[in-house]
Design a protein around this motif. Structure first.
Motif, short mmCIF file in Angstrom:
data_model
loop_
_atom_site.label_atom_id
_atom_site.label_comp_id
_atom_site.label_asym_id
_atom_site.label_seq_id
_atom_site.Cartn_x
_atom_site.Cartn_y
_atom_site.Cartn_z
N GLU A 29 -4.71 11.79 9.58
CA GLU A 29 -3.99 11.63 10.85
C GLU A 29 -4.05 10.19 11.34
O GLU A 29 -3.11 9.67 11.93
N THR A 33 -6.29 2.94 7.70
CA THR A 33 -7.37 3.54 8.48
C THR A 33 -8.45 2.54 8.88
O THR A 33 -9.27 2.84 9.73
N ASP A 48 2.19 -1.30 -4.63
CA ASP A 48 0.82 -0.77 -4.73
C ASP A 48 0.22 -1.17 -6.08
O ASP A 48 0.90 -1.21 -7.10
N THR A 53 -0.03 -5.80 -7.50
CA THR A 53 -1.06 -6.18 -6.53
C THR A 53 -0.58 -7.38 -5.72
O THR A 53 -0.25 -8.42 -6.29
N SER A 86 -0.63 5.91 4.68
CA SER A 86 -0.26 5.03 5.79
C SER A 86 0.99 4.22 5.45
O SER A 86 1.94 4.16 6.24
N GLY A 87 0.99 3.58 4.29
CA GLY A 87 2.14 2.76 3.90
C GLY A 87 3.41 3.60 3.79
O GLY A 87 4.48 3.20 4.26
N GLY A 105 0.83 -1.20 0.00
CA GLY A 105 0.00 0.00 0.00
C GLY A 105 0.87 1.25 0.00
O GLY A 105 1.57 1.52 0.98
N ALA A 106 0.84 2.00 -1.10
CA ALA A 106 1.58 3.27 -1.17
C ALA A 106 0.65 4.44 -0.92
O ALA A 106 0.72 5.48 -1.58
N MET A 129 -9.25 -7.63 2.70
CA MET A 129 -8.62 -8.52 1.73
C MET A 129 -7.65 -9.49 2.41
O MET A 129 -7.36 -10.57 1.87
N TRP A 184 -13.65 5.74 -6.41
CA TRP A 184 -13.07 5.09 -5.23
C TRP A 184 -14.09 4.09 -4.68
O TRP A 184 -14.83 4.40 -3.75
N ARG A 215 -16.08 -0.41 3.29
CA ARG A 215 -15.61 0.80 2.61
C ARG A 215 -16.76 1.47 1.88
O ARG A 215 -17.49 0.80 1.14
N GLY A 253 0.15 7.20 -3.55
CA GLY A 253 -0.70 8.15 -2.81
C GLY A 253 -1.97 7.52 -2.26
O GLY A 253 -2.62 8.09 -1.41
N MET A 274 -9.20 9.15 7.99
CA MET A 274 -8.59 10.47 8.04
C MET A 274 -7.08 10.34 7.94
O MET A 274 -6.50 9.34 8.36
N THR A 316 -8.37 12.47 -1.30
CA THR A 316 -8.10 13.22 -0.05
C THR A 316 -7.79 14.70 -0.30
O THR A 316 -6.76 15.05 -0.86
N HIS A 372 -2.00 0.46 -7.83
CA HIS A 372 -2.30 1.55 -8.78
C HIS A 372 -1.06 1.92 -9.60
O HIS A 372 0.06 1.59 -9.23
C1 LIG Z 1 -12.51 10.44 -2.04
C2 LIG Z 1 -11.84 10.50 -0.70
C3 LIG Z 1 -11.63 11.73 -0.10
C4 LIG Z 1 -11.00 11.80 1.13
N1 LIG Z 1 -10.77 13.04 1.68
C5 LIG Z 1 -10.08 13.13 2.84
C6 LIG Z 1 -9.72 14.41 3.35
O1 LIG Z 1 -10.02 15.44 2.75
N2 LIG Z 1 -9.01 14.45 4.49
C7 LIG Z 1 -8.63 13.33 5.17
O2 LIG Z 1 -7.95 13.42 6.20
N3 LIG Z 1 -8.97 12.11 4.70
C8 LIG Z 1 -9.68 11.98 3.55
N4 LIG Z 1 -9.97 10.75 3.04
C9 LIG Z 1 -9.62 9.55 3.80
C10 LIG Z 1 -8.34 8.85 3.33
O3 LIG Z 1 -8.74 7.52 3.19
C11 LIG Z 1 -7.24 8.95 4.36
O4 LIG Z 1 -6.98 10.31 4.70
C12 LIG Z 1 -5.89 8.37 3.93
O5 LIG Z 1 -5.45 8.95 2.72
C13 LIG Z 1 -5.93 6.86 3.85
O6 LIG Z 1 -4.61 6.41 3.66
P1 LIG Z 1 -4.27 4.86 3.69
O7 LIG Z 1 -2.85 4.73 3.31
O8 LIG Z 1 -4.69 4.27 4.99
O9 LIG Z 1 -5.23 4.19 2.61
P2 LIG Z 1 -5.28 4.35 1.04
O10 LIG Z 1 -5.10 5.75 0.66
O11 LIG Z 1 -6.50 3.63 0.60
O12 LIG Z 1 -4.00 3.55 0.53
C14 LIG Z 1 -3.93 2.14 0.55
C15 LIG Z 1 -3.26 1.70 -0.72
O13 LIG Z 1 -3.04 0.29 -0.66
C16 LIG Z 1 -3.39 -0.26 -1.91
N5 LIG Z 1 -3.67 -1.68 -1.80
C17 LIG Z 1 -4.73 -2.28 -1.23
N6 LIG Z 1 -4.64 -3.61 -1.37
C18 LIG Z 1 -3.50 -3.86 -2.05
C19 LIG Z 1 -2.87 -5.04 -2.51
N7 LIG Z 1 -3.38 -6.26 -2.29
N8 LIG Z 1 -1.69 -4.92 -3.19
C20 LIG Z 1 -1.13 -3.71 -3.42
N9 LIG Z 1 -1.70 -2.56 -2.99
C21 LIG Z 1 -2.87 -2.63 -2.31
C22 LIG Z 1 -4.63 0.56 -2.26
O14 LIG Z 1 -5.03 0.39 -3.59
C23 LIG Z 1 -4.15 1.94 -1.93
O15 LIG Z 1 -3.43 2.50 -3.00
C24 LIG Z 1 -10.60 10.63 1.80
C25 LIG Z 1 -10.84 9.40 1.21
C26 LIG Z 1 -11.46 9.33 -0.04
C27 LIG Z 1 -11.70 8.00 -0.67
#
Ligand SMILES: Cc1cc2nc3c(=O)[nH]c(=O)nc-3n(C[C@H](O)[C@H](O)[C@H](O)COP(=O)(O)OP(=O)(O)OC[C@H]3O[C@@H](n4cnc5c(N)ncnc54)[C@H](O)[C@@H]3O)c2cc1C
Length: 623
Positions: free
Chosen positions: A608, A599, A118, A373, A96-97, A92-93, A414, A555, A435, A124, A606, A145, A120
């Protein structure tokens, strides 16, 4: 093509939409090997790989999810063994990752060899950047985001990362053009469509209603109800104690509360149905009434319920980059792979051109491998203290690399499908992560004179395909300047939340996700053109002439929420949760050498939380 389509400009050539529509997998196959195969540079020159500039269907783009879906449905992959071995592999890039990689290097081992995978074609996660170029000028928007909400109150570990990335939260007063639209007479508005309300009507003024209420295409009684609701002076639970009020509000949806206690009818209920869409990705029919109270939505006349007010949407201690939090992702990447982009500040990141060929070079301490993936994760010999085999699919090829430690920062649901080492109870908890689907669409328009003329900045469109239409946040940073004059192009941000009102929220998300993946680009485009034409046409807007580019960021796996298995309740706001079970905590427990971030581990979508969970996951690996 019918004459209406022609008039709307469905035949106009805009930013490669026809190329991407429906043939995205083929596009991926052409582009991906050149840019992401380990150690190989992408094509140079104008064909250089630069995903933020792609238009058409983005977000969960064609080619990004098929391998994951096939795996969950039981496909086995015959993987070739790679000789790559890492100290840490991160799946996951997203924020969080990438935070996990940054924190691991900072706190555990500065020289660690790290691989981030990742699915994609861009990094991001939800924090994605969209770019358009028109007449030699680049316009930047957010594909997901969009902002840091109240970052001054971020938890300490998240705040520390933000500080270390060089983001000066005090700089907002210089970068954010707070009064730009108001200075041109543009403000809140509502667009009522003829299919839902009997006639197209654009209202402006306070709450997007203002004085226009008198002319709205509503019955006289509905107008009176709407006015009463938004004046919000009546206490509909008069005589009840705070505890009794909480019982009422915790036992029903906002819609139900408004119908039963505020006495509003179907027309007003149709008006407020999508009010919570942008913030919670759910409608009034399934948003608990107490959440509406927390958000400061109308109907509660400031009543005291005895718990803290979240502050609501209007709290604007927020921080905005032109590409939303994609700038945080880019700052993290530049820390991890300094050669990827020039510069050293949070200002210059905005226009820094990233060289994606540098992401996955053998000499990097941290390698970021896109379009990959992960479909298998298991400790060698089934021993939880052994190295971990990580199998990923790139194109049609499956490969296995090995790692001493792993951080899973993908979707928790997953994990049980690909990791046999997850204990059964934990797998059940991970299955309770749901989700919400969302679509953030960016539409480049050649000027915003029609918005200025009509007084429209942010429009709430309760009956339309896109419930929110607004310009992207007016931010200038570093060398990037937001269009100041209505004669200049801007990007319109249009939100669509696919749901199925009437069903329980997790079901609505599931149905909405399926609908979303079946909706072709053409449907989005037709709705964009039709809605903007009808809304802004009276101000001189012409969809065929004025739309210069469209990027639809879908999304299907958007906001992360946990669900209580017994009651089906969604943990919208985990701080106010009345069940003993906290599946999100169990979901994020470490499994041997695999720590779990993201998250889903907080039921709080979020930025944070993404950073906080990354910090916790890294700590889990070291204790
Ligand atoms: C449309 C939208 C708007 C948002 N707006 C805000 C905002 O304004 N402010 C805020 O604080 N938060 C917002 N969020 C919440 C956002 O989810 C979090 O802020 C944060 O970006 C999540 O980060 P993450 O790394 O946990 O997850 P993600 O951003 O989902 O990253 C996880 C990554 O892991 C990848 N992945 C999953 N499974 C696999 C696999 N098997 N192999 C390889 N890669 C994989 C995913 O495809 C993704 O690229 C928004 C979310 C969405 C969808």
């Amino acid at each position: 093509m019918n004459s209406r389509d022609k008039r709307l400009g469905m035949d106009r050539a805009i930013s490669r939409r026809d190329f991407l529509n429906g043939v995205g997998v083929a596009v991926g196959a052409v582009l991906l090997p050149a840019c992401t195969r380990s150690g190989e540079p992408p094509a140079a020159g104008p064909l250089a790989y630069y995903p933020p500039a792609e238009t058409g269907l983005r977000g969960s783009h064609p080619g990004s999810y098929e391998a994951a879906h096939a795996t969950v449905q039981g496909r086995d992959w015959a993987a070739e063994k790679s000789d790559e071995h890492y100290d840490l592999v991160i799946i996951g890039a997203g924020i969080s990752g990438m935070s996990a990689a940054y924190i691991y290097r900072r706190d555990v081992n500065l020289n660690a060899r790290i691989l981030i995978l990742d699915n994609h074609d861009d990094f991001g996660g939800h924090a994605k950047r969209n770019e358009f170029t028109l007449d030699g000028r680049t316009y930047i928007g957010y594909g997901g985001t969009m902002l840091m909400e109240a970052p001054n109150s971020y938890p300490a570990v998240a705040k520390q990362v933000i500080d270390e990335l060089g983001i000066d939260l005090n700089s907002k007063s210089e970068s954010y053009h707070e009064h730009l639209f108001a200075s041109r007479g543009a403000g809140r508005s509502s667009f009522l469509d003829k299919e839902t309300f009997g006639a197209d009507f654009l209202a402006t003024g306070e709450h997007g209603i203002g004085e226009s209420i008198a002319d709205m295409p509503l019955s006289e009684s509905a107008k009176a109800e709407l006015k009463r609701l938004f004046d919000d002076e009546e206490d509909y639970l008069e005589g009840m104690t705070a505890t009794e009020r909480r019982v009422v509000l915790e036992s029903q949806s906002w819609r139900n509360y408004l119908q039963t206690f505020a006495g509003v009818g179907e027309e007003v209920l149709a008006f407020v149905q999508k009010w919570p869409h942008g913030v919670w990705a759910i409608g009034a029919d399934a948003l608990p009434a107490w959440m509406a109270w927390i958000e400061g939505y109308p109907g509660f006349a400031g009543m005291d319920l005895g718990y803290d007010d979240h502050g609501g949407e209007e709290d604007d201690g927020h921080f905005y980059f032109p590409d939303g939090n994609a700038s945080i992702a880019r700052l993290l990447i530049r820390k991890l792979v300094p050669a990827v982009a020039p510069g050293n500040s949070a200002d210059d990141i905005v226009t820094a051109r990233f060289d994606y060929a540098k992401l996955d070079q053998p000499e990097n301490d941290t390698r970021i491998r896109l379009s990959s993936t992960v479909v298998g994760l298991r400790h060698q010999r089934g021993k939880l203290d052994a190295d971990v085999d990580v199998t990923y699919v790139h194109g049609e090829t499956a490969r296995t690399v090995t790692a001493k430690k792993v951080v899973w920062a993908g979707y928790h649901a997953m994990l049980p499908h690909i990791c046999p080492d997850v204990p059964q109870d934990q797998a059940a908890a991970q299955g309770q992560s749901v989700r919400a689907p969302l679509v953030y669409t960016n539409v480049l328009i050649r000027n915003w004179t029609s918005l200025a003329k009509l007084g429209v900045q942010r429009a709430y469109c309760p009956g339309s395909f896109f419930q929110t239409v607004m310009p992207t946040h007016p931010v200038s940073m570093g060398d990037y300047k937001f269009s100041q004059s209505p004669e200049e192009p801007i990007i319109l941000h249009m939100q669509h939340i696919p749901l199925e009102p009437g069903l329980p929220a997790p079901e609505q998300f599931r149905v909405g996700r399926n609908k979303l993946l079946e909706t072709p680009f053409e449907t989005f485009e037709r709705n964009i053109r039709d809605q903007l034409d009808r809304m802004l046409g009276p101000g001189g807007f012409d969809a065929a002439r004025d739309i210069a580019g469209i990027t639809v960021n879908r999304w299907p796996h958007g906001y992360a929420y946990s669900v209580d298995a017994e009651s089906g309740d969604v943990a919208w706001w985990p701080e106010v949760w009345r069940h003993d079970s906290r599946p999100w905590l169990e979901s994020g427990q470490r499994v041997g050498n695999i720590a779990i971030a993201g998250t889903d581990a907080s039921s709080n979508a979020m930025t944070e939380s993404a950073i906080e969970e990354a910090h916790r996951a890294v700590r889990d690996l070291t204790t």
